[in-house]
Design a protein around this motif. Structure first.
Motif, mmCIF file in Angstrom:
data_model
loop_
_atom_site.group_PDB
_atom_site.id
_atom_site.type_symbol
_atom_site.label_atom_id
_atom_site.label_comp_id
_atom_site.label_asym_id
_atom_site.label_seq_id
_atom_site.Cartn_x
_atom_site.Cartn_y
_atom_site.Cartn_z
ATOM 1 N N ARG A 1 0.878 -1.211 -0.106
ATOM 2 C CA ARG A 1 -0.073 0.105 0.131
ATOM 3 C C ARG A 1 0.720 1.292 -0.044
ATOM 4 O O ARG A 1 0.464 2.256 -0.508
ATOM 5 C CB ARG A 1 -1.023 0.125 1.021
ATOM 6 N N GLU A 2 2.005 1.233 0.535
ATOM 7 C CA GLU A 2 2.937 2.337 0.650
ATOM 8 C C GLU A 2 3.911 2.424 -0.538
ATOM 9 O O GLU A 2 4.630 3.419 -0.631
ATOM 10 C CB GLU A 2 3.811 2.357 1.708
ATOM 11 N N ALA A 3 3.865 1.730 -1.626
ATOM 12 C CA ALA A 3 4.730 1.612 -2.586
ATOM 13 C C ALA A 3 4.401 2.672 -3.528
ATOM 14 O O ALA A 3 3.619 2.457 -4.737
ATOM 15 C CB ALA A 3 4.838 0.119 -3.349
ATOM 16 N N ASN A 4 4.602 3.923 -3.234
ATOM 17 C CA ASN A 4 4.211 5.118 -4.239
ATOM 18 C C ASN A 4 5.343 5.322 -5.290
ATOM 19 O O ASN A 4 6.364 5.048 -5.223
ATOM 20 C CB ASN A 4 4.613 6.183 -3.295
ATOM 21 N N PRO A 5 4.505 5.418 -6.583
ATOM 22 C CA PRO A 5 5.527 5.589 -7.602
ATOM 23 C C PRO A 5 6.659 6.541 -7.573
ATOM 24 O O PRO A 5 7.726 6.629 -8.536
ATOM 25 C CB PRO A 5 4.532 5.665 -8.852
ATOM 26 N N ASP A 6 6.425 7.594 -6.671
ATOM 27 C CA ASP A 6 7.307 8.724 -6.790
ATOM 28 C C ASP A 6 8.714 8.002 -6.003
ATOM 29 O O ASP A 6 9.712 8.865 -6.031
ATOM 30 C CB ASP A 6 6.633 9.900 -5.997
ATOM 31 N N LEU A 7 8.484 6.960 -5.355
ATOM 32 C CA LEU A 7 9.904 6.689 -4.517
ATOM 33 C C LEU A 7 10.828 6.043 -5.418
ATOM 34 O O LEU A 7 10.326 5.553 -6.638
ATOM 35 C CB LEU A 7 9.247 5.537 -3.481
ATOM 36 N N PRO A 8 12.184 6.073 -5.172
ATOM 37 C CA PRO A 8 12.985 5.643 -6.082
ATOM 38 C C PRO A 8 13.154 4.100 -6.163
ATOM 39 O O PRO A 8 13.521 3.580 -7.085
ATOM 40 C CB PRO A 8 14.552 6.423 -5.555
ATOM 41 N N HIS A 9 12.986 3.659 -5.044
ATOM 42 C CA HIS A 9 13.111 2.045 -5.080
ATOM 43 C C HIS A 9 12.362 1.703 -3.635
ATOM 44 O O HIS A 9 12.507 2.419 -2.642
ATOM 45 C CB HIS A 9 14.417 1.488 -5.116
#
Length: 702
Positions: free
Chosen positions: A54-62
């Motif tokens: 649920r926290e895997a935001n596309p803005d995060l690098p990895h």
């Protein structure tokens, strides 16, 4: 301890084998254990945090997530094949996708098992997705072990390595095996007194921490230590060679300042020498009285008066009964030197001869005879000088221009033309940043001419956009009306589909329309013309028969026209700083104010903008070279590729200048105190220079 272990072929490392070794050699140049150990991570990733789907935001690098495999399937045909895996955790589901290495990944995936996935989160059709993630079976032990290693190393890999499970993770595993097997064999290479003085960690600790750092501070200590080691051993090799050269090669002593030198200085020199020229002559004079072969690099900007210094040094050699020569990399440059020196001295005073590939057989025969008899004292030429047929009676002084264009063997051939090697003066008009000079030419003494002759006005440089072209044409006409001449330089000869550049052929058409006959005449010079055609066109311009020379960069070196006051460079953003500076140096050779106009499109890259701003801001070649080094890095500066010393894994000459200076001072201090490396504290360096430097070879440095 078996130091040869690091020279073991990579196929003998547990987990490698012949097939993997073959691809490691081809793709990464890893042939031995040492090569793998020096395949350093290019970045480090914090793998301590675990996210939820649920926290895997596309803005995060990895992100790193613990998931369970729900299903897997291979979809598509041949070129569109992909492996899709559905995974879930207690917050939602996610799709994993692979487009390469499908077979071996699919085999390793077991439905129902828990995995740790790591990669860049994304969205596909509104659902959470991750393309090409790293994936490994989850186990509490592995997570606990990983928790001790806050920074995960990331290694460069290629697509061809991935089917062999040699992505970053695969390489990391091999390095872990290698360190487990060989860490005990990593010996110290630097004397303890230096490590203590500079507060550097040990070598073994450095290798452990650069691959698997406990934290950032451990990583920084490892990087500092290994950077220093790289720079230290480059300087060690160069200064050791310099010391050996001093002990091995005796040099002729020029004890007399005689009639040729004095007559030229008092009656033929058309201008006063600058203080910089006087300083360099004094340095050369001192070198040639020591009884040791001189090896000196003379750096000086375009038009700073290097040729006069070279000529006066040659006259000093002639006064002491020796012959001299100048070797230039191209016929144009050899001709330029010949003409410059002929203008300064006439045949009655001293004969000067030219030997290039174009010299006729008849002239060659006469030249060879005069050289062997000792009657000819000054010979200027190209590679033709090193031919076996060219024999001097007593060659005592050699000038090599733009030495980076000659190989080591070519230069050595010239030295062997005499029983006692001639003194060597290497000249370059390409200003070299201090750190680069210390690394490329660290075994030479360096002289710098850092002032222009009196009466020379600084060249005014302007940057104009294509939309200002009419303004540029108007300026050209005004200068031509004053009796001046103009260069217009283009980067290409014919239109290229790949590069939207102003090309020479189109340029000539535009020039012919704007500057019609008979009022204006144009010379055209480019690299695809024959030598005789090029020379004919250049001579027309030199004699003032044409007012405009439209050319490619072939005129970068070798044309000296004091009456030319304007240099226009089309698509200036496409040229390197060094090249722009060299081209600008074609004007400003007379007493009149000269100009350089840099034409560019409005679309400028960040680096392109900096280059043009630098050119407008300064005429100082050394300042320009420092900025060039920052922008391009040392490997791309002209002449550095063939040097063989810039294969630096960690150190960067643009950013580690201070560390290089420290390394140089340390080496100088050691040789000053202990030239033969006989003190117990320096025995480690004796072993290092005779073996493979603790197993990790420095033999490639030359």
């Amino acid at each position: 301890m078996n130091q040869q272990i690091f020279q073991t072929p990579i196929e003998y490392l547990k987990g490698v084998g012949v097939a993997r070794a073959d691809v490691l050699k081809k793709e990464l140049g890893i042939f031995t254990f040492a090569d793998l150990l020096r395949h350093f991570p290019y970045k480090y990733i914090d793998r301590t945090r675990f996210y939820k789907i649920r926290e895997a935001n596309p803005d995060l690098p990895h992100v790193q997530i613990i998931v369970r495999l729900k299903s897997k399937e291979i979809l598509g045909e041949k070129h569109t094949k992909r492996l899709i895996a559905q995974v879930y955790d207690d917050t939602g589901t996610m799709e994993l996708a692979w487009f390469q290495g499908i077979k071996w990944i699919e085999k390793s995936l077991i439905v129902g098992k828990a995995y740790v996935v790591f990669g860049k989160p994304g969205l596909f059709n509104g659902k959470a997705q991750m393309a090409h993630p790293e994936i490994e079976l989850y186990s509490p032990e592995a997570i606990k072990k990983q928790g001790n290693l806050k920074l995960q190393p990331a290694y460069s890999s290629t697509e061809k390595l991935k089917p062999f499970s040699l992505d970053s993770k695969g390489i990391q595993k091999l390095i872990a095996i290698l360190l487990e097997q060989t860490a005990k064999d990593i010996e110290e290479s630097i004397p303890q007194h230096l490590l203590q003085k500079l507060r550097l960690i040990g070598r073994r600790e450095a290798y452990m921490n650069i691959h698997f750092p406990a934290d950032t501070s451990h990583l920084n200590l490892a990087v500092d230590r290994l950077k220093f080691e790289e720079l230290f051993f480059i300087q060690f090799k160069l200064l050791k060679n310099k010391l050996l050269h001093t002990l091995k090669f005796k040099g002729n002593i020029f004890g007399t300042v005689g009639s040729y030198f004095n007559e030229f200085y008092k009656n033929k020199l058309p201008f006063d020498l600058t203080n910089a020229q006087k300083r360099v002559l004094k340095e050369i004079r001192q070198d040639t009285q020591r009884g040791i072969q001189m090896n000196r690099l003379l750096q000086g900007d375009v038009g700073s008066g290097k040729t006069v210094v070279a000529l006066m040094s040659m006259l000093l050699a002639i006064d002491n009964g020796f012959q001299t020569c100048i070797m230039a990399p191209t016929e144009i440059l050899a001709n330029q030197h010949y003409q410059s020196i002929e203008q300064l001295i006439d045949d009655e005073f001293l004969e000067v001869a030219l030997l290039t590939g174009s010299t006729s057989a008849k002239k060659r025969k006469v030249l060879h005879q005069k050289l062997e008899s000792g009657d000819l004292k000054i010979l200027i030429g190209t590679h033709a000088l090193i031919e076996d047929k060219v024999q001097f009676k007593n060659l005592g002084f050699v000038v090599i221009d733009e030495q980076h264009r000659f190989g080591v063997e070519q230069r050595a051939k010239l030295w062997r033309k005499n029983i006692i090697p001639p003194h060597v003066l290497v000249m370059t008009a390409t200003p070299i940043p201090r750190t680069l000079a210390m690394t490329l030419y660290g075994d030479l003494d360096v002289s710098v001419i850092d002032e222009l002759p009196a009466g020379r006005k600084p060249i005014e440089t302007l940057h104009l956009y294509d939309s200002h072209r009419l303004r540029m044409f108007g300026f050209m006409k005004r200068e031509i009306d004053k009796g001046r001449q103009v260069y217009v330089v283009y980067p290409l000869i014919k239109e290229s589909e790949k590069l939207d550049l102003k090309n020479l052929t189109d340029g000539i058409e535009v020039m012919a329309r704007e500057f019609p006959l008979p009022q204006y005449r144009i010379s055209i010079v480019h690299g695809q013309m024959s030598a005789s055609d090029k020379d004919f066109e250049m001579q027309r311009f030199i004699k003032g028969e044409t007012q405009i020379m439209v050319a490619t960069t072939v005129i970068e070196v070798g044309v000296n026209v004091p009456n030319a006051s304007v240099m226009i460079i089309e698509n200036a953003e496409r040229f390197g700083l060094s090249q722009l500076h060299q081209l600008r140096g074609r004007v400003g050779r007379g007493a009149e104010q000269s100009y350089c106009i840099l034409m560019s499109s409005h679309k400028l890259s960040h680096d392109g903008k900096i280059r043009l701003e630098t050119m407008v801001k300064t005429n100082n070649g050394f300042e320009i070279s420092e900025i060039d080094l920052q922008l391009r890095g040392p490997g791309n500066i002209e002449g550095t590729q063939q040097s063989g010393v810039l294969d630096l894994k960690l150190a960067n000459l643009a950013t580690d200048q201070q560390l290089l200076m420290i390394a140089r001072k340390c080496v100088e201090g050691i040789f000053e105190k202990d030239p033969q490396l006989q003190l117990p504290e320096n025995q480690i360096l004796n072993q290092t220079s005779h073996t493979h430097n603790g197993g990790l070879s420095w033999d490639k440095i030359s």
